[in-house]
Structures are given as structure tokens and as C-alpha cells.
Scaffold this active site. Structure first.
Site, PDB file in Angstrom:
ATOM      1  N   SER A   1      -7.213   1.038   5.089  1.00  0.00           N
ATOM      2  CA  SER A   1      -5.824   1.022   4.626  1.00  0.00           C
ATOM      3  C   SER A   1      -5.074   2.265   5.091  1.00  0.00           C
ATOM      4  O   SER A   1      -3.873   2.217   5.376  1.00  0.00           O
ATOM      5  CB  SER A   1      -5.759   0.901   3.095  1.00  0.00           C
ATOM      6  OG  SER A   1      -6.439   1.971   2.469  1.00  0.00           O
TER       7      SER A   1
ATOM      8  N   ASP B   1      -3.224  -3.714  -0.079  1.00  0.00           N
ATOM      9  CA  ASP B   1      -4.529  -3.210   0.359  1.00  0.00           C
ATOM     10  C   ASP B   1      -5.627  -4.166  -0.088  1.00  0.00           C
ATOM     11  O   ASP B   1      -5.633  -4.632  -1.236  1.00  0.00           O
ATOM     12  CB  ASP B   1      -4.804  -1.828  -0.247  1.00  0.00           C
ATOM     13  CG  ASP B   1      -3.776  -0.782   0.158  1.00  0.00           C
ATOM     14  OD1 ASP B   1      -3.067  -1.017   1.153  1.00  0.00           O
ATOM     15  OD2 ASP B   1      -3.699   0.258  -0.530  1.00  0.00           O
TER      16      ASP B   1
END
Length: 503
Positions: A62, A12
């Protein structure tokens, strides 16, 4: 021939940007990642826009990325569905939007529209607001019946774009001879996850009466708010523009009126929606679902399959691990169950949830639980209990959201070290490691005014297959990752997947 085994590492916040200013990823010492990305087949992956089912321009996410990666499906979320419906004309015949318009038209009451003005399309595309204004005019709403309550964003790389956007909106309203800007407020007064927010209570009070600050024209009010923020030594941003109502055109909410939430993702509007539900006789409608009590016009198209289920059916054993901060990402979201509160575990699947530190900011511990995550999957490799592994490192994004540049550099270096441990274990136990960005954050730590930038960016990310037998991979989108994994494993790509193999 024995089947191949794969570990997919999702990172991420790992975005690509070539400028070094405000770029924690470029400034970090990460010899292991850099070495592998230069030695093995690597490509750029689009992390925003259509890659995650949103319009462009938009920021990466994400959460949405995990769904795109895990399903291989080009998601049709509300923004894209609305865009298509405007193109084919069905937008102007949508039952719930017609309910909003006709309630006001038949009863001769006010049609109030809450809309965010922003250069990005995460909450509302500017042109979609204009399309609704045209629809109101088409069905006979008069100029003095349509009241626009505009919310200013301030969370883009240009935090002071409201003046230009308000000017565009006013020019359009004057040209079409319909509608007025009735109120203006920075998003801090309207959008929140805090169900006790005093700011939202102030905004609600302003909608009901004229006791709020008043303006003769909205642009002058924005300029005045900028000046006051500067005098107070505060951040000058559209987000913090004070609540104010039009001196001439404001019309307090009353029974019989209609209030429309024109927003694709109204999760942060639940508090103001709950308060408006207490107004007797008010007709509430939303573009997208807020809660079960409010009619809504559109919803995301449900996905029809996912990589996890497919691998299970083809007898691949799975092992998924992350810390609790991202556990829903690698389970529920990865399998396309984006609106589900309960995760469905497939046969031959094991998961490991490493409990995250409960901190005010992850910048207080940039290491987070990355080492524990690697420990967990290495043990599973030794025990030979899986064929496909899924790992998430949240460090760069989670720390990056704090705005702390140097701690984000530290988070990048932690990820590099733990990546190296994971790669060595993969080589030892016969796994191919694939690495993919899910979102972009660490590469954009400041905005255009060199102030801390606290949200995701729209930069592209990286995808790498650490196998020298793969000669080249082409650039793609997040929903291409699942088909690529299947191709690498020698498996057929199912018809429900929209993505293509990048190999």
C-alpha cells in the site's frame, strides 16, 4: 462550463481472487460495493511487480501503491535498476560492488554475503544473487574466499521452499566452482524492526564464532528444523529455521574481511548492520541504503512530479483525509516523497488526520476510524472547500494482517457501509467518486497449507469510476490512475507521467 469535481477513494487490502477459500472479501456481505462494481465501468489494476516499481513476482504494498497512484510515474526502484544494470553489464562495474570484491581480492580476506533465498523478489531476486557470485569469480575471488550467509524467507504462500532454493544455489556454486554456504537462518533471526531483538543478537554472535549449531550440509539442517518445529507443535516455516553454521566451510568474521548486504530493501537489517559496525576493520557494503555509515551501490530513482502539485498549479483545491495509520500514505507517499520525513503542503490544499486507535491488533476494532473519515470529508463537501478529494480506508489490510479471517470479513463490511455513505454524499454535492485498490490482502487469508497468511499477496485489485457517462475503462497499472483522473477532468497529461488514461 464548471469543472468536474472528483473524490478518489483508496482501499488498502482489496484484492481480487475468484476462489472463496480463505477469501474474506468474497465472503463478506457488501451489497454497496458489489452493486456499484457491477453497474459502473470497472477494471482490474495490477498491484504488484512493475506497477509499484518492483520485479515480478513480488507482493503488493500500500505504501508503494500510493506513490504510483499519486505520481503517475513508473517507478524505478532498486530491484528494477539492478535488473537493468545486469542486462547492460554496468552491474559488474558498479563502484561499491567493486569495493566489496576488490577489498577481499587484494587483501586475500573473506567476502561474506548476506542474501535472502525466496521465490519472490521483494528483498532479492535469486538470479541477482547468482549474478553477484559470477562477478566475484570474474574478479578473482577464490572458492574458499566467498561465504554465503543465506536467510530463509517463509513468508510466501509456500512457507517451505528453502530446500529447493538451497539445492539450486548449491548446484550453481558447484558448477561455477566458487563459494560456499557458510550459514543458514530463518528470517526471524535477521530481519526485524525491533532494535532490541535477542534473535538478531544470537545471529551476530554466530557470525563471529562457531558456537552456533553446526551442520554438515544445509538441506539436512532445514529438514531437521522442520522436524523439531513439528514436534514442538510450532508453525513449520522457513522463517523459523534455527541459526546454524557450516561444520566445514564456516569462517568467522575478522578484521580485513568484507560483508555485503545483498538486499533491495534493507530497512529491517539495521540492527544487524549496527552490530557489524562494531567489528573493527570490517568493510561494510550494501546493495541499497541501510544507513549513512555504510557504502551502498544503488538507490531508488527520484520522482519528478506528482498529481497533487499539478492540480495545485491548475487551481484545484484539495482535501485529503485518512486516519493517522495511513496519513503519510495520502500525503508524503502520494506526492512521491517516499524518503522524506517532512510533508510539503501545496497551495489550496487541506488535510485531515483522524487519530488511529492504539491497539496491539486492529482486529480488536475492525471499524477503525472509517466513519470519522467519512464524517470529515462530508463536512468539507458541505462547506465546498475542495475540488479534488483523497480518502483512504485501511481497514481490510490492517485487520487482515492479524490473520483473523472473521474480523477481516467484518472490516470488509464496515468499508462497504462507509463507502455507501461517501457515495451518497458525492451524489448530493456534485462529486464523481472513483474507487481504487492499493494492495491485496483480504482475499488471501491463508497459505497453501491453510495456515493464516499475514502478508500482502500479489493479486490484482479493482478500479471503478462511478459515472455512467463513462462507458468503458481498460485494465491497467497503478501509475495509470493519475492520468485517468486528469483525462476525466479534461486536463492534459504532463510529460513526466508514464501512465496512460484508462478511459
Amino acid at each position: 462550463m464548471s469543472k468536474k469535481k472528483v473524490v478518489l477513494l483508496l482501499i488498502d487490502g482489496y484484492g481480487l481472487r475468484y476462489e472463496n477459500l480463505g477469501n474474506a472479501i468474497n465472503m463478506a456481505y457488501k451489497p454497496n460495493l458489489d452493486g456499484c462494481f457491477s453497474s459502473f465501468p470497472t477494471c482490474e489494476i495490477e498491484l504488484s511487480g512493475e506497477s509499484i516499481g518492483l520485479l515480478s513476482p513480488s507482493r503488493s504494498s500500500s505504501r508503494l501503491a500510493h506513490q504510483a497512484i499519486g505520481t503517475g510515474i513508473k517507478s524505478f526502484r532498486v530491484p528494477l535498476i539492478v535488473e537493468k544494470s545486469i542486462e547492460d553489464g554496468s552491474f559488474y562495474r558498479n563502484d561499491e560492488l567493486l569495493l566489496a570484491v576488490k577489498n577481499a581480492q587484494i587483501n586475500g580476506t573473506g567476502l561474506h554475503v548476506l542474501a535472502m533465498l525466496s521465490s519472490t523478489s521483494n528483498h532479492l531476486k535469486f538470479d541477482h544473487l547468482l549474478a553477484f557470485v559470477k562477478m566475484a569469480k570474474l574478479y578473482g575471488i577464490s572458492r574458499d574466499q566467498l561465504y554465503l550467509h543465506v536467510v530463509l524467507d517463509g513468508r510466501n504462500e509456500n512457507p517451505k521452499e528453502a530446500i529447493a532454493l538451497i539445492k539450486r544455489l548449491e548446484d550453481f556454486l558447484n558448477e561455477e566452482e566458487i563459494g560456499r554456504i557458510a550459514s543458514v537462518a530463518g528470517r526471524r533471526y535477521v530481519y526485524t524492526y525491533d532494535l532490541t531483538s535477542l534473535e538478531v543478537s544470537s545471529y551476530f554472535d554466530a557470525l563471529l564464532n562457531k558456537e552456533a549449531q553446526q551442520f554438515k550440509d544445509p538441506i539436512s539442517h532445514v529438514v531437521k528444523s522442520y522436524q523439531e518445529l513439528e514436534e514442538q507443535g510450532e508453525v513449520i516455516s522457513d522463517e523459523y529455521v534455527d541459526i546454524a553454521v557450516s561444520e566445514e566451510y564456516f569462517y568467522p568474521l575478522k578484521s580485513g574481511d568484507t560483508f555485503l548486504f545483498l538486499d533491495y530493501n534493507p530497512t529491517q537489517l539495521k540492527l544487524i548492520a549496527n552490530k557489524l559496525e562494531t567489528v573493527e576493520g570490517l568493510c561494510l557494503v550494501s546493495l541499497s541504503k541501510i544507513d549513512k555509515f555504510i557504502n551502498y551501490a544503488y538507490q531508488d530513482k527520484l520522482v519528478s512530479g506528482c498529481l497533487g502539485n499539478l492540480l495545485s498549479k491548475r487551481n484545484y483545491r484539495q482535501f485529503r483525509v485518512s486516519e493517522s495509520l495511513r496519513f503519510k500514505h495520502i500525503t508524503t507517499y502520494f506526492d512521491g516523497q517516499i524518503n522524506s520525513d517532512k510533508y510539503k503542503i501545496y497551495p489550496n490544499e487541506l488535510t485531515s488526520e483522524i487519530i488511529s486507535n492504539e491497539l496491539v491488533s486492529q482486529a480488536l476494532n475492525p471499524k477503525m476510524k472509517a466513519s470519522k473519515i467519512v464524517d470529515s470529508i462530508v463536512r468539507a463537501m458541505k462547506e465546498q472547500i475542495f475540488d479534488f478529494g483523497l480518502v483512504n480506508f485501511a481497514n481490510i489490510e490492517a485487520v487482515g494482517f492479524s490473520g483473523d479471517f472473521y474480523k477481516t470479513i467484518e472490516a470488509c463490511e464496515v468499508v462497504d457501509q462507509e463507502f455507501s455513505r461517501l457515495y451518497e454524499a458525492c451524489k448530493q454535492y456534485g462529486f464523481t467518486l472513483m474507487v481504487c485498490s492499493t494492495s491485496s490482502k483480504g482475499e488471501t487469508m491463508v497459505d497453501n497449507a491453510l495456515r493464516p497468511y499475514l502478508l500482502n499477496s500479489s493479486s490484482n485489485g479493482i478500479f471503478c469510476i462511478l459515472d455512467s457517462s463513462v462507458k468503458k475503462i481498460q485494465n491497467g497499472r497503478l501509475y495509470d490512475i493519475a492520468p485517468t483522473i486528469l483525462t476525466y477532468l479534461g486536463e492534459t497529461i504532463p510529460p513526466f507521467m508514464d501512465g496512460k488514461s484508462l478511459i
